[in-house]
Design an enzyme around this catalytic site. Structure first.
Site, mmCIF file in Angstrom:
data_model
loop_
_atom_site.group_PDB
_atom_site.id
_atom_site.type_symbol
_atom_site.label_atom_id
_atom_site.label_comp_id
_atom_site.label_asym_id
_atom_site.label_seq_id
_atom_site.Cartn_x
_atom_site.Cartn_y
_atom_site.Cartn_z
ATOM 1 N N GLY A 39 10.722 19.980 29.330
ATOM 2 C CA GLY A 39 10.913 20.139 30.776
ATOM 3 C C GLY A 39 12.186 19.512 31.309
ATOM 4 C CB SER A 145 10.661 20.030 40.945
ATOM 5 O OG SER A 145 11.258 19.036 40.125
ATOM 6 C CB ALA A 181 22.700 7.466 49.390
ATOM 7 C CG LEU A 320 8.626 8.936 40.123
ATOM 8 C CD1 LEU A 320 7.979 7.605 40.445
ATOM 9 C CD2 LEU A 320 10.115 8.745 39.836
ATOM 10 C CG HIS A 445 14.084 -21.483 30.041
ATOM 11 N ND1 HIS A 445 14.721 -21.120 31.203
ATOM 12 C CD2 HIS A 445 14.913 -22.342 29.398
ATOM 13 C CE1 HIS A 445 15.895 -21.750 31.267
ATOM 14 N NE2 HIS A 445 16.033 -22.486 30.183
HETATM 15 P P1 FAD Z 1 9.156 19.445 34.630
HETATM 16 O O1 FAD Z 1 9.649 18.357 33.783
HETATM 17 O O2 FAD Z 1 10.065 20.021 35.642
HETATM 18 O O3 FAD Z 1 8.713 20.591 33.608
HETATM 19 C C1 FAD Z 1 8.272 21.827 34.037
HETATM 20 C C2 FAD Z 1 8.462 22.826 32.914
HETATM 21 O O4 FAD Z 1 7.779 24.013 33.242
HETATM 22 C C3 FAD Z 1 9.920 23.225 32.695
HETATM 23 O O5 FAD Z 1 10.270 23.082 31.355
HETATM 24 C C4 FAD Z 1 9.968 24.693 33.120
HETATM 25 O O6 FAD Z 1 10.887 25.458 32.369
HETATM 26 C C5 FAD Z 1 8.548 25.132 32.829
HETATM 27 N N1 FAD Z 1 8.112 26.296 33.612
HETATM 28 C C6 FAD Z 1 8.209 26.461 34.948
HETATM 29 N N2 FAD Z 1 7.630 27.640 35.309
HETATM 30 C C7 FAD Z 1 7.164 28.199 34.167
HETATM 31 C C8 FAD Z 1 6.465 29.389 33.891
HETATM 32 N N3 FAD Z 1 6.115 30.231 34.850
HETATM 33 N N4 FAD Z 1 6.161 29.667 32.588
HETATM 34 C C9 FAD Z 1 6.506 28.827 31.602
HETATM 35 N N5 FAD Z 1 7.151 27.654 31.815
HETATM 36 C C10 FAD Z 1 7.475 27.352 33.079
HETATM 37 N N6 FAD Z 1 11.693 10.701 36.526
HETATM 38 C C11 FAD Z 1 11.374 9.476 36.044
HETATM 39 O O7 FAD Z 1 10.201 9.077 36.093
HETATM 40 N N7 FAD Z 1 12.331 8.661 35.504
HETATM 41 C C12 FAD Z 1 13.618 9.032 35.437
HETATM 42 O O8 FAD Z 1 14.456 8.276 34.941
HETATM 43 C C13 FAD Z 1 13.980 10.304 35.942
HETATM 44 N N8 FAD Z 1 15.253 10.712 35.900
HETATM 45 C C14 FAD Z 1 15.575 11.960 36.366
HETATM 46 C C15 FAD Z 1 16.915 12.350 36.339
HETATM 47 C C16 FAD Z 1 17.283 13.585 36.817
HETATM 48 C C17 FAD Z 1 18.724 13.996 36.778
HETATM 49 C C18 FAD Z 1 16.283 14.477 37.315
HETATM 50 C C19 FAD Z 1 16.656 15.843 37.798
HETATM 51 C C20 FAD Z 1 14.953 14.081 37.365
HETATM 52 C C21 FAD Z 1 14.596 12.815 36.891
HETATM 53 N N9 FAD Z 1 13.283 12.367 36.940
HETATM 54 C C22 FAD Z 1 12.965 11.123 36.481
HETATM 55 C C23 FAD Z 1 12.199 13.209 37.482
HETATM 56 C C24 FAD Z 1 11.437 13.859 36.325
HETATM 57 O O9 FAD Z 1 12.317 14.599 35.532
HETATM 58 C C25 FAD Z 1 10.321 14.746 36.870
HETATM 59 O O10 FAD Z 1 9.529 14.030 37.768
HETATM 60 C C26 FAD Z 1 9.462 15.250 35.731
HETATM 61 O O11 FAD Z 1 10.217 15.980 34.798
HETATM 62 C C27 FAD Z 1 8.322 16.125 36.260
HETATM 63 O O12 FAD Z 1 7.564 16.570 35.194
HETATM 64 P P2 FAD Z 1 6.737 17.915 35.268
HETATM 65 O O13 FAD Z 1 6.027 18.023 33.951
HETATM 66 O O14 FAD Z 1 5.943 17.973 36.502
HETATM 67 O O15 FAD Z 1 7.807 19.087 35.391
HETATM 68 P P1 NAI Z 2 15.980 11.949 46.891
HETATM 69 O O1 NAI Z 2 14.881 12.466 47.701
HETATM 70 O O2 NAI Z 2 15.798 10.708 46.097
HETATM 71 O O3 NAI Z 2 17.271 11.695 47.827
HETATM 72 C C1 NAI Z 2 17.845 12.701 48.598
HETATM 73 C C2 NAI Z 2 18.698 12.079 49.690
HETATM 74 O O4 NAI Z 2 19.496 13.102 50.258
HETATM 75 C C3 NAI Z 2 17.895 11.464 50.826
HETATM 76 O O5 NAI Z 2 18.298 10.129 50.999
HETATM 77 C C4 NAI Z 2 18.215 12.353 52.024
HETATM 78 O O6 NAI Z 2 18.248 11.630 53.236
HETATM 79 C C5 NAI Z 2 19.582 12.889 51.674
HETATM 80 N N1 NAI Z 2 19.919 14.180 52.303
HETATM 81 C C6 NAI Z 2 19.160 15.301 52.376
HETATM 82 N N2 NAI Z 2 19.828 16.297 52.984
HETATM 83 C C7 NAI Z 2 21.048 15.809 53.320
HETATM 84 C C8 NAI Z 2 22.199 16.377 53.971
HETATM 85 N N3 NAI Z 2 22.266 17.655 54.359
HETATM 86 N N4 NAI Z 2 23.277 15.588 54.163
HETATM 87 C C9 NAI Z 2 23.251 14.301 53.738
HETATM 88 N N5 NAI Z 2 22.202 13.720 53.115
HETATM 89 C C10 NAI Z 2 21.113 14.464 52.886
HETATM 90 O O7 NAI Z 2 16.409 13.179 45.949
HETATM 91 P P2 NAI Z 2 17.255 13.244 44.605
HETATM 92 O O8 NAI Z 2 18.155 12.079 44.472
HETATM 93 O O9 NAI Z 2 17.820 14.616 44.585
HETATM 94 O O10 NAI Z 2 16.151 13.137 43.478
HETATM 95 C C11 NAI Z 2 15.125 14.150 43.354
HETATM 96 C C12 NAI Z 2 13.920 13.591 42.686
HETATM 97 O O11 NAI Z 2 14.161 13.302 41.324
HETATM 98 C C13 NAI Z 2 13.454 12.314 43.339
HETATM 99 O O12 NAI Z 2 12.247 12.593 43.988
HETATM 100 C C14 NAI Z 2 13.235 11.341 42.237
HETATM 101 O O13 NAI Z 2 11.922 10.880 42.242
HETATM 102 C C15 NAI Z 2 13.504 12.110 40.955
HETATM 103 N N6 NAI Z 2 14.383 11.287 40.125
HETATM 104 C C16 NAI Z 2 13.894 10.111 39.632
HETATM 105 C C17 NAI Z 2 14.696 9.265 38.908
HETATM 106 C C18 NAI Z 2 14.144 7.980 38.446
HETATM 107 O O14 NAI Z 2 12.935 7.804 38.461
HETATM 108 N N7 NAI Z 2 14.969 7.041 38.016
HETATM 109 C C19 NAI Z 2 16.091 9.602 38.621
HETATM 110 C C20 NAI Z 2 16.514 10.842 39.219
HETATM 111 C C21 NAI Z 2 15.661 11.648 39.920
#
Ligand code: FAD
Ligand code: NAI
Length: 467
Positions: A39, A145, A181, A320, A445
């Site tokens: 995913g 998503s 941000a 997450l 520590h």
């Molecule tokens: P996804 O991981 O989105 O998986 C869904 C899967 O379903 C995909 O592979 C997709 O191709 C498949 N799919 C969709 N529709 C169909 C269909 N109809 N048939 C077959 N397959 C399908 N979260 C953290 O907790 N820690 C982090 O450090 C973190 N870093 C992130 C960094 C980035 C850049 C991004 C974008 C996200 C990050 N996240 C992080 C968020 C995390 O990736 C998501 O919360 C998590 O992947 C959600 O898991 P999920 O299983 O719900 O869906």
């Molecule tokens: P986010 O929801 O964390 O932040 C989006 C930000 O964009 C908000 O602060 C919002 O006010 C701002 N924003 C929205 N529209 C705007 C506009 N038109 N102009 C200016 N600012 C605007 O979303 P983000 O960073 O895209 O992450 C998506 C998801 O991925 C999060 O929900 C997060 O949980 C997950 N994720 C988790 C990570 C982790 O656990 N370390 C790492 C990366 C992603």
């Protein structure tokens, strides 16, 4: 073919649900539309972003901190192609690990786009154009998503990009504007700022990480500014345009209406993600979604169609990986007749900047809004021997406990390795510890964890030892 459980989507929600179902004796299938399992998280999210965060941090340390440690290095330069190659290898190994787990647990994997042909019938459209149909007793939707990219931002995947493309840039950009941000903006902003890119972050709210505790937001913003990141708060991005080599962003101040225009090599859209249910056939079986397109579920994570469940990013709640995983296990155990429970409130949030950010439980503001009487204890990392030894003195730990019972209600941290340290706070809160319970536990520590003990001491009755 007929299965007890079919999981649609192989992210951390889906593949973990499949493993737990198989462990519990269900004949299980998983459907994934892409060629690799794992995913968003494994392919274009958690894992690749952390790989680049680590690489860029090594470079930053070599260019900014080694000298002070007494290590003179010359000629340090970024080899972006190698950095991306290593990241791809990490992703590849991790995805292959999921293939192995599917085989080990005898889970049937289908590659293709899954959709409901009926409540117990799933159609799989394969990449070679063929279609296969399977029967299933129960279904778990885990389709995750995708990044939000409004039409006016002209997302072209080349210069106007989302996190997916930002993980694959093979030359260090001179400049990058980042919209949002939030977590992605700050993590990927850190990567590029460390590599020498001029980073401008445009955020609608008046602070970074707006939903986290205000002290955390303040501390991290200070650290990111030191890294060279420029923040433009209270600006609403109106439009982005990309050409072959440049981008132009136009934003408007939400109060003064003043216009801000920034040109940059790349513009990264990081304004959140939407639940992905495209062509899933929800309407075929009448599965309901909410006003944000997320699949509606009850307290058992079951949709309005009996036998169909949904987990992870495609339903409400924090987006997450570990939340999705907990929900996968929850549904599998529910199907097996067990009575699992998830403390949503105790799911930690982490941001992998440096210093790192980690939090669990309520923020100070949330507790104030609820009228809960609280005590707050804070401890700065600069007062810690371990932090001085590694020169990681930025940040603090903040423990919030109930004023009368002393029960810990929230722990918020900015500092070195707090992504790992937060597990202590989660454990303590799962067992409903008081601040004094934590304060009386021995912490080795010198370690960074001593900051948690000291903040708990401060919350107990203002008796931190080292400040
Ligand atoms: P996804 O991981 O989105 O998986 C869904 C899967 O379903 C995909 O592979 C997709 O191709 C498949 N799919 C969709 N529709 C169909 C269909 N109809 N048939 C077959 N397959 C399908 N979260 C953290 O907790 N820690 C982090 O450090 C973190 N870093 C992130 C960094 C980035 C850049 C991004 C974008 C996200 C990050 N996240 C992080 C968020 C995390 O990736 C998501 O919360 C998590 O992947 C959600 O898991 P999920 O299983 O719900 O869906
Ligand atoms: P986010 O929801 O964390 O932040 C989006 C930000 O964009 C908000 O602060 C919002 O006010 C701002 N924003 C929205 N529209 C705007 C506009 N038109 N102009 C200016 N600012 C605007 O979303 P983000 O960073 O895209 O992450 C998506 C998801 O991925 C999060 O929900 C997060 O949980 C997950 N994720 C988790 C990570 C982790 O656990 N370390 C790492 C990366 C992603």
């Amino acid at each position: 073919m007929k299965y007890d459980v079919t999981v649609i989507g192989s992210g951390p929600g889906g593949y973990v649900a499949a493993i737990r179902c198989a462990q519990l004796g269900f004949k299980t299938a998983i459907i994934e539309r892409y060629s690799t399992l794992g995913g968003t998280c494994l392919n274009v999210g958690c894992i690749p972003s952390k790989a680049l965060l680590d690489s860029s941090e090594h470079y930053h340390n070599a260019t900014h901190r080694f000298t002070e440690h007494g290590i003179d290095v010359t000629g340090v330069k970024v080899n972006m192609k190698q950095m991306i190659k290593r990241k791809n290898e990490v992703v590849d190994q991790t995805c292959k690990g999921v293939d192995y787990l599917m085989k080990k647990n005898k889970i049937t994997v289908y590659h293709g786009h899954g959709s409901f042909a009926g409540a117990n019938t799933i159609s799989i459209a394969k990449n070679d154009g063929s279609t296969e149909t399977i029967e299933t007793d129960k279904t778990i939707i885990a389709t995750g998503s995708k990044p939000i990219a409004p039409a006016s931002f002209n997302y072209d995947k080349k210069r106007v990009i989302t996190s997916t493309e930002a993980l694959n840039i093979d030359k260090v950009p001179k400049s990058m504007t980042i919209i949002g941000a939030g977590v992605i903006g700050l993590e990927l902003g850190s990567v590029y700022a460390r590599l020498g890119t001029k980073v401008d972050v445009i955020e609608y709210a008046d602070k970074a990480l707006a939903t986290m505790d205000k002290d955390v937001s303040k501390e991290l913003t200070r650290s990111m500014k030191k890294l060279g990141v420029k923040f433009h708060f209270k600006y609403m991005v109106k439009e982005v345009k990309g050409t072959a080599r440049k981008t132009k962003l136009v934003a408007e101040h939400r109060d003064s209406k003043e216009t801000l225009t920034i040109d940059a090599d790349y513009c990264l859209i990081a304004i959140g993600r939407y639940a992905y249910t495209d062509k899933l056939g929800l309407e075929t079986v009448g599965i309901k979604t909410d006003d944000r397109g997320r699949i509606e579920v009850d307290e058992h994570l079951q949709t309005n169609v009996p036998g169909v469940y949904a987990i992870g990013d495609v339903i409400k709640g924090a987006m997450l990986a570990h939340k999705a995983e907990e929900e996968g296990v929850f549904v599998a155990e529910t199907l097996a007749g067990q009575k699992p429970h998830i403390h949503y409130h105790l799911i930690p949030g982490v941001v992998y900047t440096w210093p790192e950010v980690a939090a669990v439980g309520y923020t100070e503001q949330e507790l104030k809004d609820k009228g809960t009487p609280i005590k707050i204890g804070k401890f700065p990392f600069k007062a810690l021997g371990r932090a001085r030894a590694s020169m990681d003195t930025e940040g603090m730990v903040k423990v919030i406990s109930h004023k009368e019972t002393d029960e810990v209600l929230g722990v918020h941290m900015v500092g070195p390795r707090v992504a790992d340290i937060i597990a202590e706070a989660v454990t303590a809160m799962e067992f409903r510890a008081s601040a004094e319970d934590i304060a009386r536990m021995s912490h080795a520590h010198p370690t960074y964890t001593e900051a948690v003990k000291e903040a708990a001491l401060a919350a107990t009755d203002n008796r931190a030892l080292h400040v």
